[in-house]
Design an enzyme around this catalytic site. Structure first.
Site, PDB file in Angstrom:
ATOM      1  N   LYS A 176      -2.743  20.285  35.517  1.00  0.00           N
ATOM      2  CA  LYS A 176      -3.474  21.217  34.653  1.00  0.00           C
ATOM      3  C   LYS A 176      -2.565  22.395  34.323  1.00  0.00           C
ATOM      4  O   LYS A 176      -2.334  23.283  35.144  1.00  0.00           O
ATOM      5  CB  LYS A 176      -4.761  21.730  35.311  1.00  0.00           C
ATOM      6  CG  LYS A 176      -5.693  22.285  34.254  1.00  0.00           C
ATOM      7  CD  LYS A 176      -6.489  23.506  34.648  1.00  0.00           C
ATOM      8  CE  LYS A 176      -5.853  24.827  34.627  1.00  0.00           C
ATOM      9  NZ  LYS A 176      -5.482  25.427  33.327  1.00  0.00           N
ATOM     10  N   GLU A 251       1.850  28.415  45.959  1.00  0.00           N
ATOM     11  CA  GLU A 251       2.998  29.262  45.589  1.00  0.00           C
ATOM     12  C   GLU A 251       2.410  30.440  44.824  1.00  0.00           C
ATOM     13  O   GLU A 251       1.974  30.280  43.686  1.00  0.00           O
ATOM     14  CB  GLU A 251       3.952  28.500  44.656  1.00  0.00           C
ATOM     15  CG  GLU A 251       4.559  27.254  45.251  1.00  0.00           C
ATOM     16  CD  GLU A 251       5.765  27.541  46.124  1.00  0.00           C
ATOM     17  OE1 GLU A 251       6.050  28.718  46.399  1.00  0.00           O
ATOM     18  OE2 GLU A 251       6.409  26.568  46.535  1.00  0.00           O
ATOM     19  N   CYS A 285       7.547  35.263  39.659  1.00  0.00           N
ATOM     20  CA  CYS A 285       6.924  35.516  40.961  1.00  0.00           C
ATOM     21  C   CYS A 285       7.907  36.178  41.919  1.00  0.00           C
ATOM     22  O   CYS A 285       7.526  36.958  42.762  1.00  0.00           O
ATOM     23  CB  CYS A 285       6.418  34.205  41.545  1.00  0.00           C
ATOM     24  SG  CYS A 285       7.655  32.919  41.481  1.00  0.00           S
ATOM     25  N   GLU A 386       1.507  43.390  42.534  1.00  0.00           N
ATOM     26  CA  GLU A 386       2.358  42.659  41.597  1.00  0.00           C
ATOM     27  C   GLU A 386       1.993  43.067  40.167  1.00  0.00           C
ATOM     28  O   GLU A 386       0.837  42.964  39.771  1.00  0.00           O
ATOM     29  CB  GLU A 386       2.137  41.156  41.778  1.00  0.00           C
ATOM     30  CG  GLU A 386       3.052  40.314  40.914  1.00  0.00           C
ATOM     31  CD  GLU A 386       2.791  38.820  41.063  1.00  0.00           C
ATOM     32  OE1 GLU A 386       1.609  38.418  41.050  1.00  0.00           O
ATOM     33  OE2 GLU A 386       3.766  38.069  41.185  1.00  0.00           O
TER      34      GLU A 386
HETATM   35  P1  NAP Z   1      -3.372  32.466  37.501  1.00  0.00           P
HETATM   36  O1  NAP Z   1      -4.229  33.304  36.655  1.00  0.00           O
HETATM   37  O2  NAP Z   1      -3.630  32.448  38.962  1.00  0.00           O
HETATM   38  O3  NAP Z   1      -3.466  30.996  36.878  1.00  0.00           O
HETATM   39  C1  NAP Z   1      -2.657  29.936  37.343  1.00  0.00           C
HETATM   40  C2  NAP Z   1      -3.312  28.620  36.999  1.00  0.00           C
HETATM   41  O4  NAP Z   1      -4.560  28.519  37.685  1.00  0.00           O
HETATM   42  C3  NAP Z   1      -3.649  28.458  35.511  1.00  0.00           C
HETATM   43  O5  NAP Z   1      -3.471  27.099  35.151  1.00  0.00           O
HETATM   44  C4  NAP Z   1      -5.120  28.847  35.460  1.00  0.00           C
HETATM   45  O6  NAP Z   1      -5.805  28.291  34.352  1.00  0.00           O
HETATM   46  C5  NAP Z   1      -5.607  28.240  36.771  1.00  0.00           C
HETATM   47  N1  NAP Z   1      -6.852  28.836  37.295  1.00  0.00           N
HETATM   48  C6  NAP Z   1      -7.401  30.033  36.989  1.00  0.00           C
HETATM   49  N2  NAP Z   1      -8.552  30.200  37.685  1.00  0.00           N
HETATM   50  C7  NAP Z   1      -8.716  29.092  38.443  1.00  0.00           C
HETATM   51  C8  NAP Z   1      -9.719  28.673  39.376  1.00  0.00           C
HETATM   52  N3  NAP Z   1     -10.755  29.433  39.689  1.00  0.00           N
HETATM   53  N4  NAP Z   1      -9.575  27.467  39.969  1.00  0.00           N
HETATM   54  C9  NAP Z   1      -8.515  26.683  39.691  1.00  0.00           C
HETATM   55  N5  NAP Z   1      -7.541  27.016  38.814  1.00  0.00           N
HETATM   56  C10 NAP Z   1      -7.641  28.224  38.194  1.00  0.00           C
HETATM   57  O7  NAP Z   1      -1.826  32.853  37.359  1.00  0.00           O
HETATM   58  P2  NAP Z   1      -1.019  33.113  36.016  1.00  0.00           P
HETATM   59  O8  NAP Z   1      -1.459  34.429  35.494  1.00  0.00           O
HETATM   60  O9  NAP Z   1      -1.064  31.914  35.152  1.00  0.00           O
HETATM   61  O10 NAP Z   1       0.478  33.207  36.591  1.00  0.00           O
HETATM   62  C11 NAP Z   1       0.995  34.346  37.151  1.00  0.00           C
HETATM   63  C12 NAP Z   1       0.930  34.297  38.661  1.00  0.00           C
HETATM   64  O11 NAP Z   1       1.619  33.135  39.139  1.00  0.00           O
HETATM   65  C13 NAP Z   1       1.646  35.466  39.288  1.00  0.00           C
HETATM   66  O12 NAP Z   1       0.884  35.983  40.345  1.00  0.00           O
HETATM   67  C14 NAP Z   1       2.941  34.843  39.821  1.00  0.00           C
HETATM   68  O13 NAP Z   1       3.516  35.552  40.873  1.00  0.00           O
HETATM   69  C15 NAP Z   1       2.484  33.488  40.205  1.00  0.00           C
HETATM   70  N6  NAP Z   1       3.620  32.557  40.287  1.00  0.00           N
HETATM   71  C16 NAP Z   1       4.062  32.172  41.529  1.00  0.00           C
HETATM   72  C17 NAP Z   1       5.162  31.325  41.646  1.00  0.00           C
HETATM   73  C18 NAP Z   1       5.680  30.905  42.989  1.00  0.00           C
HETATM   74  O14 NAP Z   1       6.449  29.938  43.047  1.00  0.00           O
HETATM   75  N7  NAP Z   1       5.311  31.561  44.072  1.00  0.00           N
HETATM   76  C19 NAP Z   1       5.791  30.850  40.497  1.00  0.00           C
HETATM   77  C20 NAP Z   1       5.315  31.249  39.257  1.00  0.00           C
HETATM   78  C21 NAP Z   1       4.213  32.103  39.178  1.00  0.00           C
HETATM   79  P3  NAP Z   1      -5.999  29.166  33.001  1.00  0.00           P
HETATM   80  O15 NAP Z   1      -4.647  29.281  32.416  1.00  0.00           O
HETATM   81  O16 NAP Z   1      -6.923  28.374  32.182  1.00  0.00           O
HETATM   82  O17 NAP Z   1      -6.557  30.489  33.431  1.00  0.00           O
END
Ligand code: NAP
Length: 492
Positions: A176, A251, A285, A386
């Site tokens: 997804k 992650e 991240c 963050e």
């Molecule tokens: P996010 O809002 O947490 O969303 C990530 C994914 O989860 C998206 O596909 C989102 O779908 C989905 N999602 C949202 N709500 C959900 C729920 N209740 N249940 C299941 N899935 C759900 O994060 P983001 O804003 O896309 O990305 C930024 C974050 O990713 C930052 O915090 C960053 O640090 C972290 N990140 C971490 C790493 C690592 O390796 N540690 C790498 C890259 C990014 P939708 O798009 O439809 O909302």
């Protein structure tokens, strides 16, 4: 090349969603519509789970000799290479990132498949020491159906980090992508089919996280959830996945420190720290968003750092001279500016940046000036949370002990950097930093083969390395008796 419409991929077929719903994707650099994408409904997600289940339980993929699976992974990489420019273009249009960043990330995604094509060949069980007349071996088998939920900041790279190891061991996946950036994940699904991955093994379902993502997490027919995204959603997923005791890897977010010691090569540390925070517009991240500089070199370092920050070029991401790309959307732009304004109110000093930018030709896009904040303290939001944008906070430290204390004073523990010419000091500090990744005199955090993942609230599990294969594997212990006398343990 770019299309107007992109389909879901379920059970080897490209299809529209059952409700005919769509997601529109926009170019964050210009605000222009890029494409429409079929939006998965719960019914579609169910179909994808059923297809993945059938492919895993009754299909041939996991039964292929390992060399054959490796061959298919290499073919995926070869097709990606042949479509490199198209993938780069799509990634830029979908995310607004610079061409340099997109090229590097697409190349890494290709190399991830090549890495796991090699790694899987050496992934095997073991023969264990047991008393005589017994024989015990461990077998490693695929964990099953995996829901893989990824964010928008590195769309194809995050997909590769997840899909490659999972299918290498024989799992089936439902990928997804983030709603803002589904295009390259869909192309990856198509490439997997073209390369010979059987129907149902790789399914791609763009759709809402709260609806489709949540459904996959709660679905009892899914065996594992691999999630990359924000810490709050990661916590929610972990709670929900516990209801069916799914395997979970997370992650999550970060607030990674960079420590610049008095004996560092100042120019290298300045350049590395610029890359550390402003690469991918700070939407990384492991962005090194907390910069701690030894008091003896603080003024010299900061003069150079701020001067170079001011020279960073924003604008057309396809222009090779552009250093910093766009912010993903208006909401993220508002979040970034909100943090900077809160820092201003709290008494921080803005050394450069601190406002929304409007590069020429990109007036309808989402842009923020690379921002450096000084005079900050550890009780400020801007230091603890963050931001996920091009904003770095800078503080001085007196000695090694204080540097380590400041670095570890965070709920997160993903990346970190140490700049020092003293190898003993660098190693000593690296040992004490509570983070999954330490970069010594180097701004890069991840190549295929290097474990990537966090301590503390940055999550758990490691991706991109050989050990990731174990996270898509169940281990079985098989004990047999070959003694000549029958066993009668109860003595009856
Ligand atoms: P996010 O809002 O947490 O969303 C990530 C994914 O989860 C998206 O596909 C989102 O779908 C989905 N999602 C949202 N709500 C959900 C729920 N209740 N249940 C299941 N899935 C759900 O994060 P983001 O804003 O896309 O990305 C930024 C974050 O990713 C930052 O915090 C960053 O640090 C972290 N990140 C971490 C790493 C690592 O390796 N540690 C790498 C890259 C990014 P939708 O798009 O439809 O909302």
């Amino acid at each position: 090349m770019k299309r107007k419409f992109y389909h879901l991929i379920i059970n080897g077929e490209k299809m529209k969603g059952s409700t005919d719903g769509t997601i529109k994707t926009y170019n964050p650099a210009t605000g222009e519509l890029v494409a429409e994408v079929a939006k998965a409904s719960i019914e579609d997600a169910e179909k994808a789970v059923a297809a993945a289940r059938e492919a895993f339980d009754n299909g041939k993929w996991k039964k292929y000799p390992v060399g054959r699976r490796a061959q298919v992974l290499n073919k995926i990489a070869a097709i990606m290479r042949s479509r490199f420019n198209e993938l780069v273009e799509l990634e830029i249009l979908d995310t607004g990132k610079t061409i340099h960043a997109a090229q590097g990330q697409i190349m890494q995604a290709i190399e991830d498949f090549e890495f796991y094509a090699g790694a899987i060949v050496g992934h095997r069980g073991a023969v264990n020491n047991v008393p005589g007349q017994f024989h015990n071996y461990t077998e490693k088998g695929p964990v099953g159906v995996c829901a893989q939920i990824i964010p928008w900041n590195y769309p194809l790279m995050m997909a590769a980090w997840k899909v490659a190891p999972a299918i290498a061991v024989g799992c089936s996946v439902i990928l997804k992508p983030a709603s803002f950036t589904p295009l390259t994940a869909i192309i990856l699904g198509e490439i997997c089919l073209e390369a010979g991955v059987p129907a149902g093994v790789v399914n791609v379902v763009p759709g809402s996280g709260t609806e489709i993502g949540n459904h996959l997490v709660e679905n009892p027919k899914v065996d594992k959830v691999a999630f990359t995204g924000s810490t709050p959603i990661g916590k929610d997923i972990m709670g929900k996945a516990s209801q069916t005791l799914k395997r979970v890897t997370l992650e999550l977010g970060g607030k990674s420190p960079s420590l610049v010691f008095g004996d560092a090569d100042i120019d290298a540390a300045v350049d590395g720290s610029l890359f550390g925070i402003f690469y991918n517009s700070g939407q990384s991240c492991e962005a090194r968003s907390r910069l701690y500089v030894h008091e003896a070199i603080y003024d010299d370092f900061m003069n150079k750092f701020v001067e170079k920050t001011k020279k960073l070029q924003l604008g057309d991401p396809f222009n090779k001279a552009t250093h910093v790309g766009a912010i993903i959307n208006q909401e993220q732009l508002d979040t970034i500016d909100g943090y900077v304004q809160s820092a201003r109110t709290d008494g921080a000093e803005i050394l450069t940046g601190g406002k929304v930018a409007t590069p020429e030709g990109c007036e309808n896009g989402f842009w923020y000036e690379p921002t450096v904040l000084a005079n900050v303290t550890h009780d400020m939001k801007v230091v603890n949370e963050e931001i996920f944008g091009p904003v770095v906070v800078v503080m001085k430290f007196k000695d090694e002990k204080e540097a380590i204390r400041l670095a570890n004073d965070s709920d997160f523990g993903l990346g970190s950097a140490v700049w020092s010419k003293d190898g003993a000091r660098a190693t000593r500090v690296a040992n004490q930093i509570q983070a999954g990744i330490v970069m010594i005199n180097c701004p890069f955090s991840a190549f295929p083969g290097t474990p990537f993942g966090g301590y503390k609230q940055s999550g758990f599990g490691r991706e991109l390395c050989i050990e990731t294969l174990d996270l898509y594997t169940e281990m079985k212990s098989i004990l047999s008796y070959y003694g000549s006398r029958p066993l009668n343990p109860l003595g009856i």
